[in-house]
Design a protein around this motif. Structure first.
Motif, PDB file in Angstrom:
ATOM      1  N   GLN A  16       0.785  -1.211   0.144  1.00 17.74           N
ATOM      2  CA  GLN A  16      -0.047  -0.056  -0.107  1.00 17.74           C
ATOM      3  C   GLN A  16       0.816   1.318  -0.130  1.00 17.74           C
ATOM      4  OE1 GLN A  16      -3.494   0.224  -0.315  1.00 17.74           O
ATOM      5  NE2 GLN A  16      -2.938   2.363  -0.702  1.00 17.74           N
ATOM      6  N   GLN A  17       1.880   1.272   0.711  1.00 12.65           N
ATOM      7  CA  GLN A  17       2.667   2.435   1.029  1.00 12.65           C
ATOM      8  C   GLN A  17       3.492   2.762  -0.522  1.00 12.65           C
ATOM      9  OE1 GLN A  17       5.552   1.360   4.083  1.00 12.65           O
ATOM     10  NE2 GLN A  17       4.084   2.209   5.670  1.00 12.65           N
ATOM     11  N   ASP A  18       3.868   1.489  -1.153  1.00 11.05           N
ATOM     12  CA  ASP A  18       4.549   1.525  -2.340  1.00 11.05           C
ATOM     13  C   ASP A  18       3.462   2.274  -3.501  1.00 11.05           C
ATOM     14  OD1 ASP A  18       6.810   0.814  -4.167  1.00 11.05           O
ATOM     15  OD2 ASP A  18       5.508  -0.649  -4.989  1.00 11.05           O
ATOM     16  N   LEU A  19       2.494   1.617  -3.567  1.00  5.75           N
ATOM     17  CA  LEU A  19       1.477   2.100  -4.214  1.00  5.75           C
ATOM     18  C   LEU A  19       1.196   3.531  -3.996  1.00  5.75           C
ATOM     19  CD1 LEU A  19      -0.719   1.261  -6.681  1.00  5.75           C
ATOM     20  CD2 LEU A  19      -2.186   0.726  -4.818  1.00  5.75           C
ATOM     21  N   ASP A  20       1.011   4.114  -3.088  1.00  3.17           N
ATOM     22  CA  ASP A  20       0.696   5.344  -2.620  1.00  3.17           C
ATOM     23  C   ASP A  20       1.954   6.400  -3.099  1.00  3.17           C
ATOM     24  OD1 ASP A  20      -1.537   4.868  -1.305  1.00  3.17           O
ATOM     25  OD2 ASP A  20      -0.714   4.819   0.609  1.00  3.17           O
ATOM     26  N   ALA A  21       3.159   5.766  -3.030  1.00  3.80           N
ATOM     27  CA  ALA A  21       4.364   6.592  -3.490  1.00  3.80           C
ATOM     28  C   ALA A  21       4.240   6.727  -5.130  1.00  3.80           C
ATOM     29  CB  ALA A  21       5.696   5.784  -2.999  1.00  3.80           C
ATOM     30  N   ARG A  22       3.988   5.443  -5.571  1.00  6.64           N
ATOM     31  CA  ARG A  22       3.889   5.593  -7.079  1.00  6.64           C
ATOM     32  C   ARG A  22       2.850   6.439  -7.552  1.00  6.64           C
ATOM     33  NH1 ARG A  22       6.406   0.843  -9.748  1.00  6.64           N
ATOM     34  NH2 ARG A  22       7.431  -0.338  -8.254  1.00  6.64           N
ATOM     35  N   GLY A  23       1.649   6.552  -6.851  1.00  7.96           N
ATOM     36  CA  GLY A  23       0.428   7.559  -7.230  1.00  7.96           C
ATOM     37  C   GLY A  23       1.091   8.626  -7.076  1.00  7.96           C
ATOM     38  N   SER A  24       1.739   8.987  -6.023  1.00  4.19           N
ATOM     39  CA  SER A  24       2.215  10.606  -6.175  1.00  4.19           C
ATOM     40  C   SER A  24       3.116  10.936  -7.142  1.00  4.19           C
ATOM     41  CB  SER A  24       2.756  10.891  -4.558  1.00  4.19           C
ATOM     42  OG  SER A  24       2.010  10.615  -3.516  1.00  4.19           O
ATOM     43  N   ARG A  25       3.927  10.044  -7.275  1.00  4.91           N
ATOM     44  CA  ARG A  25       5.118  10.471  -8.655  1.00  4.91           C
ATOM     45  C   ARG A  25       4.112  10.376  -9.627  1.00  4.91           C
ATOM     46  NH1 ARG A  25       8.279   6.564  -5.902  1.00  4.91           N
ATOM     47  NH2 ARG A  25       7.815   4.939  -7.556  1.00  4.91           N
ATOM     48  N   LEU A  26       3.243   9.870  -9.904  1.00  3.86           N
ATOM     49  CA  LEU A  26       2.160   9.834 -11.138  1.00  3.86           C
ATOM     50  C   LEU A  26       1.423  11.016 -11.493  1.00  3.86           C
ATOM     51  CD1 LEU A  26       0.973   8.314 -13.683  1.00  3.86           C
ATOM     52  CD2 LEU A  26      -0.619   7.540 -12.334  1.00  3.86           C
ATOM     53  N   GLU A  27       1.065  11.685 -10.204  1.00  2.00           N
ATOM     54  CA  GLU A  27       0.338  12.831 -10.172  1.00  2.00           C
ATOM     55  C   GLU A  27       1.289  14.005 -10.439  1.00  2.00           C
ATOM     56  OE1 GLU A  27      -1.831  13.234  -6.475  1.00  2.00           O
ATOM     57  OE2 GLU A  27      -2.905  11.718  -6.747  1.00  2.00           O
ATOM     58  N   LYS A  28       2.406  13.823 -10.057  1.00  2.00           N
ATOM     59  CA  LYS A  28       3.396  14.910 -10.317  1.00  2.00           C
ATOM     60  C   LYS A  28       3.981  14.922 -11.615  1.00  2.00           C
ATOM     61  CE  LYS A  28       8.276  16.431  -8.882  1.00  2.00           C
ATOM     62  NZ  LYS A  28       9.270  16.165  -8.157  1.00  2.00           N
ATOM     63  N   VAL A  29       4.205  13.877 -12.391  1.00  2.00           N
ATOM     64  CA  VAL A  29       4.501  13.683 -13.730  1.00  2.00           C
ATOM     65  C   VAL A  29       3.286  14.097 -14.517  1.00  2.00           C
ATOM     66  CG1 VAL A  29       4.752  12.049 -15.674  1.00  2.00           C
ATOM     67  CG2 VAL A  29       5.992  11.901 -13.454  1.00  2.00           C
ATOM     68  N   ALA A  30       1.988  13.925 -14.259  1.00  4.74           N
ATOM     69  CA  ALA A  30       0.872  14.257 -15.031  1.00  4.74           C
ATOM     70  C   ALA A  30       0.777  15.706 -14.899  1.00  4.74           C
ATOM     71  CB  ALA A  30      -0.476  13.573 -14.487  1.00  4.74           C
ATOM     72  N   LEU A  31       0.982  16.328 -13.684  1.00  2.85           N
ATOM     73  CA  LEU A  31       0.956  17.757 -13.556  1.00  2.85           C
ATOM     74  C   LEU A  31       2.031  18.340 -14.653  1.00  2.85           C
ATOM     75  CD1 LEU A  31      -0.348  20.504 -12.062  1.00  2.85           C
ATOM     76  CD2 LEU A  31       1.252  20.117 -10.332  1.00  2.85           C
ATOM     77  N   GLU A  32       3.054  18.056 -14.385  1.00  2.00           N
ATOM     78  CA  GLU A  32       4.260  18.518 -15.384  1.00  2.00           C
ATOM     79  C   GLU A  32       3.934  18.507 -16.833  1.00  2.00           C
ATOM     80  OE1 GLU A  32       7.899  16.535 -14.315  1.00  2.00           O
ATOM     81  OE2 GLU A  32       7.812  17.311 -12.043  1.00  2.00           O
ATOM     82  N   ALA A  33       3.293  17.298 -17.145  1.00  2.00           N
ATOM     83  CA  ALA A  33       3.044  17.057 -18.660  1.00  2.00           C
ATOM     84  C   ALA A  33       1.886  17.909 -19.009  1.00  2.00           C
ATOM     85  CB  ALA A  33       2.483  15.572 -18.976  1.00  2.00           C
ATOM     86  N   SER A  34       0.911  18.279 -18.217  1.00  2.00           N
ATOM     87  CA  SER A  34      -0.331  19.199 -18.562  1.00  2.00           C
ATOM     88  C   SER A  34       0.495  20.591 -18.792  1.00  2.00           C
ATOM     89  CB  SER A  34      -1.209  19.007 -17.308  1.00  2.00           C
ATOM     90  OG  SER A  34      -0.936  19.774 -16.306  1.00  2.00           O
ATOM     91  N   ARG A  35       1.475  20.872 -18.187  1.00  2.00           N
ATOM     92  CA  ARG A  35       2.061  22.432 -18.474  1.00  2.00           C
ATOM     93  C   ARG A  35       2.771  22.266 -19.587  1.00  2.00           C
ATOM     94  NH1 ARG A  35       4.334  22.664 -12.460  1.00  2.00           N
ATOM     95  NH2 ARG A  35       2.401  23.165 -11.330  1.00  2.00           N
ATOM     96  N   VAL A  36       2.980  21.215 -20.274  1.00  2.00           N
ATOM     97  CA  VAL A  36       3.696  21.133 -21.714  1.00  2.00           C
ATOM     98  C   VAL A  36       2.759  21.745 -22.877  1.00  2.00           C
ATOM     99  CG1 VAL A  36       4.904  19.935 -23.440  1.00  2.00           C
ATOM    100  CG2 VAL A  36       5.482  19.735 -20.833  1.00  2.00           C
ATOM    101  N   GLN A  37       3.104  22.683 -23.668  1.00  2.00           N
ATOM    102  CA  GLN A  37       2.363  22.814 -24.766  1.00  2.00           C
ATOM    103  C   GLN A  37       2.671  22.310 -26.008  1.00  2.00           C
ATOM    104  OE1 GLN A  37       2.063  27.126 -25.320  1.00  2.00           O
ATOM    105  NE2 GLN A  37       0.768  27.302 -23.296  1.00  2.00           N
ATOM    106  N   THR A  38       1.944  21.162 -26.523  1.00  2.00           N
ATOM    107  CA  THR A  38       2.549  20.654 -27.642  1.00  2.00           C
ATOM    108  C   THR A  38       2.014  21.284 -29.031  1.00  2.00           C
ATOM    109  OG1 THR A  38       0.533  19.123 -27.518  1.00  2.00           O
ATOM    110  CG2 THR A  38       2.662  18.519 -26.559  1.00  2.00           C
ATOM    111  N   ARG A  39       1.060  22.107 -28.952  1.00  3.20           N
ATOM    112  CA  ARG A  39       0.348  22.643 -30.375  1.00  3.20           C
ATOM    113  C   ARG A  39       0.975  24.120 -30.311  1.00  3.20           C
ATOM    114  NH1 ARG A  39      -4.923  20.021 -28.560  1.00  3.20           N
ATOM    115  NH2 ARG A  39      -5.071  18.158 -29.667  1.00  3.20           N
TER     116      ARG A  39
END
Length: 147
Positions: A16-39
């Protein structure tokens, strides 16, 4: 005395702790990706100015002229459109559906370094066949615009 399920509970907590840590990293990467303008990233201000110039011309499709009026009213900017921020707007979608094939051809020609006046002239020289003039050997407007 240790109960048999204690080791299983500890293993489950570890997972559960490992899953929570991975979820936090995923949220961070998703936030960074949403800031990238591809168009629109490789459209210069001069490119955008040329798009606007064409949208104001008598040769622009009505959907693109309508979009220019929306830009003129302040409802959005060309930067909103070229960056993709306005992609959900129905007028943007309609204009892109009607204008995209011609814009893609023009944009490719600009990137290839072709003369801008020649690009504009080539776009204006596309003859439109009158309705009912069906020559099976000649490409249709749909075919020309589709590729």
């Amino acid at each position: 005395m240790t109960f048999p399920y204690e080791s299983a509970r500890q293993q489950l907590q570890s997972w559960q702790q490992d899953l929570d840590a991975r979820g936090s990293r995923l949220e961070k990467v998703a936030l960074e990706a949403s800031r990238v303008q591809t168009r629109g990233a490789d459209l210069s201000p001069a490119d955008v100015a040329e798009i606007e110039k064409f949208a104001r011309s008598k040769d622009a499709p009505n959907a693109l002229k309508d979009l220019q009026r929306k830009v003129d009213s302040g409802a959005m900017s060309w930067q909103d459109i070229t960056s993709g921020r306005a992609v959900a707007d129905p007028d943007v979608q309609r204009a892109m559906q009607t204008s995209m094939p011609s814009l893609k051809r023009a944009y490719t020609a600009i990137k290839e370094g072709q003369n801008l006046d020649e690009i504009v002239a080539a776009g204006q020289q596309r003859p439109r066949r009158p309705r009912g003039d069906f020559d099976d050997d000649a490409p249709s407007d749909f075919t020309e615009d589709a590729f």
